[in-house]
Scaffold this motif. Structure first.
Motif, short mmCIF file in Angstrom:
data_model
loop_
_atom_site.label_atom_id
_atom_site.label_comp_id
_atom_site.label_asym_id
_atom_site.label_seq_id
_atom_site.Cartn_x
_atom_site.Cartn_y
_atom_site.Cartn_z
N SER A 10 0.80 -1.23 0.00
CA SER A 10 0.00 0.00 0.00
C SER A 10 0.83 1.27 0.00
O SER A 10 0.29 2.37 0.11
CB SER A 10 -0.92 0.01 1.22
OG SER A 10 -0.16 0.05 2.40
N HIS A 11 2.15 1.18 -0.16
CA HIS A 11 2.97 2.39 0.01
C HIS A 11 2.68 3.46 -1.04
O HIS A 11 2.64 4.64 -0.72
CB HIS A 11 4.47 2.04 0.07
CG HIS A 11 5.14 1.82 -1.24
ND1 HIS A 11 5.10 0.62 -1.91
CD2 HIS A 11 5.86 2.68 -1.99
CE1 HIS A 11 5.79 0.75 -3.03
NE2 HIS A 11 6.27 1.98 -3.10
N LYS A 12 2.44 3.07 -2.28
CA LYS A 12 2.14 4.08 -3.32
C LYS A 12 0.78 4.74 -3.06
O LYS A 12 0.62 5.94 -3.27
CB LYS A 12 2.16 3.44 -4.71
CG LYS A 12 3.55 3.01 -5.14
CD LYS A 12 3.50 2.31 -6.48
CE LYS A 12 4.86 1.75 -6.83
NZ LYS A 12 4.81 0.89 -8.03
N HIS A 13 -0.17 3.96 -2.60
CA HIS A 13 -1.48 4.50 -2.25
C HIS A 13 -1.36 5.46 -1.06
O HIS A 13 -1.95 6.56 -1.06
CB HIS A 13 -2.45 3.36 -1.95
CG HIS A 13 -3.80 3.80 -1.49
ND1 HIS A 13 -4.71 4.41 -2.32
CD2 HIS A 13 -4.39 3.73 -0.28
CE1 HIS A 13 -5.80 4.70 -1.64
NE2 HIS A 13 -5.64 4.29 -0.40
N CYS A 14 -0.60 5.06 -0.07
CA CYS A 14 -0.44 5.85 1.15
C CYS A 14 0.16 7.22 0.88
O CYS A 14 -0.28 8.22 1.46
CB CYS A 14 0.43 5.07 2.14
SG CYS A 14 0.65 5.90 3.71
N ILE A 15 1.14 7.28 -0.02
CA ILE A 15 1.79 8.58 -0.28
C ILE A 15 1.14 9.36 -1.41
O ILE A 15 1.59 10.44 -1.77
CB ILE A 15 3.30 8.44 -0.51
CG1 ILE A 15 3.61 7.60 -1.75
CG2 ILE A 15 3.97 7.86 0.74
CD1 ILE A 15 5.09 7.55 -2.11
N ASP A 57 -4.10 5.38 -6.86
CA ASP A 57 -5.44 5.31 -6.28
C ASP A 57 -5.74 3.92 -5.73
O ASP A 57 -6.73 3.74 -5.03
CB ASP A 57 -6.50 5.67 -7.32
CG ASP A 57 -6.43 7.14 -7.72
OD1 ASP A 57 -5.96 7.96 -6.89
OD2 ASP A 57 -6.83 7.47 -8.85
N GLU A 58 -4.92 2.97 -6.06
CA GLU A 58 -5.16 1.58 -5.69
C GLU A 58 -4.07 1.04 -4.77
O GLU A 58 -2.91 1.45 -4.86
CB GLU A 58 -5.19 0.70 -6.96
CG GLU A 58 -6.24 1.09 -7.98
CD GLU A 58 -7.64 0.74 -7.52
OE1 GLU A 58 -7.80 -0.31 -6.88
OE2 GLU A 58 -8.56 1.52 -7.81
#
Length: 151
Positions: free
Chosen positions: A71-76, A80-81
């Motif tokens: 989830s790191h890309k979503h978190c920062i 969107d996924e």
């Protein structure tokens, strides 16, 4: 209080799924587990939203994270996924303590992941030794040592 009683009480209070391993193994989702699989305490197997297969005769040490979800890309805020990728661990694989196996990984049969290693989402050939962070792969390292091993 014996281990089974403790496990039942612990599961009731913290809502871990009951599993055939140790009461402090966290299994999320529906991983496909082969025969004679061993998983040590404080390990996580997270198959939420992706396929996670652990083959026959695998030994997963304590404090190992096998996680299809990232989830790191979503978190920062750059996606969107939440990313969910399959993990396949073939038969007769040993994963050492404090190792991490990330989504997208395919670990070939008769391989060893050394303690503390981080396995990226790539294909590891059979009979390999994986070690370190960033990971290094010695492909075929166990091929000659494993003569007579079942495939």
């Amino acid at each position: 209080m014996n281990l089974a009683e403790f496990g039942n009480l612990f599961i009731r209070f913290i809502q871990f799924k009951k599993n055939p391993f140790h009461p402090l193994v966290w299994i999320n989702g529906e991983p496909e587990l082969g025969k004679n699989v061993s998983v040590g305490g404080m390990s996580e197997i997270n198959a939420t939203g992706a396929r996670l297969v652990i083959g026959d005769d695998c030994d997963i040490a304590s404090f190992v994270a096998i996680n299809c979800v990232d989830s790191h890309k979503h978190c920062i805020g750059i996606s969107d996924e939440v990313e969910r990728r399959d993990i396949i661990i073939e038969n007769n694989v040993f994963i050492g303590s404090h190792a991490v196996v990330k989504g997208g990984a395919m670990i070939g049969h008769h391989s060893v992941v050394a303690a503390g290693s981080v396995v990226d989402g790539v294909t590891i050939p059979p009979y390999s030794l994986v070690y370190g962070n960033p990971m290094q792969v010695k492909a075929g390292y166990y091929r000659e040592r494993c003569q007579g091993c079942l495939k």
